[in-house]
Scaffold this motif. Structure first.
Motif, mmCIF file in Angstrom:
data_model
loop_
_atom_site.group_PDB
_atom_site.id
_atom_site.type_symbol
_atom_site.label_atom_id
_atom_site.label_comp_id
_atom_site.label_asym_id
_atom_site.label_seq_id
_atom_site.Cartn_x
_atom_site.Cartn_y
_atom_site.Cartn_z
ATOM 1 N N GLY A 165 0.784 -1.218 0.000
ATOM 2 C CA GLY A 165 0.000 0.000 0.000
ATOM 3 C C GLY A 165 0.819 1.272 0.000
ATOM 4 O O GLY A 165 0.272 2.362 -0.209
ATOM 5 N N ARG A 179 -1.495 2.161 -11.029
ATOM 6 C CA ARG A 179 -0.722 2.301 -9.786
ATOM 7 C C ARG A 179 0.626 2.978 -10.017
ATOM 8 O O ARG A 179 1.114 3.693 -9.139
ATOM 9 C CB ARG A 179 -0.485 0.920 -9.167
ATOM 10 N N SER A 227 0.415 2.315 -4.209
ATOM 11 C CA SER A 227 -0.353 1.104 -3.872
ATOM 12 C C SER A 227 0.488 -0.144 -4.106
ATOM 13 O O SER A 227 0.042 -1.107 -4.749
ATOM 14 C CB SER A 227 -1.631 1.045 -4.711
#
Length: 118
Positions: free
Chosen positions: A15, A67, A85
């Motif tokens: 994350g 991402r 992420s």
């Protein structure tokens, strides 16, 4: 001669985010598309992201689309990879090279290690 120096890798939690940088030299940077590749343990090197010479077109592997963001600064001969992420499967050594669909040069830098772990 052609040289690539990658930096910015490290250990990050799932994350999280990292920004990779690549300093290129030895060729006319502004006339080449540039790409980021990665190689995970026991896997082949794969294309992650590419950007056209003028920066107007980009291409991403499906696994990182949405991402990761590739960008470049032609005034500084630099290419970047913003990684958000992060996932466990992003763990790899990341390399940059010229080219859009494949490496333009035989030379590779030392790469920068990205490890995603909790």
């Amino acid at each position: 001669q052609v040289q690539f120096v990658e930096s910015g890798g490290g250990l990050e939690q799932p994350g999280g985010s990292l920004r990779l940088s690549c300093a290129a030299s030895g060729f006319t940077f502004s006339t080449y598309s540039m790409s980021w590749y990665r190689q995970a343990p026991r896997k082949e090197r794969e294309l992650v992201a590419a950007i056209a010479a003028a920066g107007g077109f980009t291409n991403y592997a499906n696994s990182v689309k949405g991402r990761f963001t590739i960008s470049r600064d032609n005034a500084k001969n630099m290419v970047y990879l913003q990684m958000n992420s992060l996932k466990f499967e992003d763990t790899a050594v990341y390399y940059c090279n010229g080219g859009y669909l494949g490496p333009a040069f035989e030379s590779w830098g030392q790469g920068t290690q990205v490890t995603v772990s909790s």
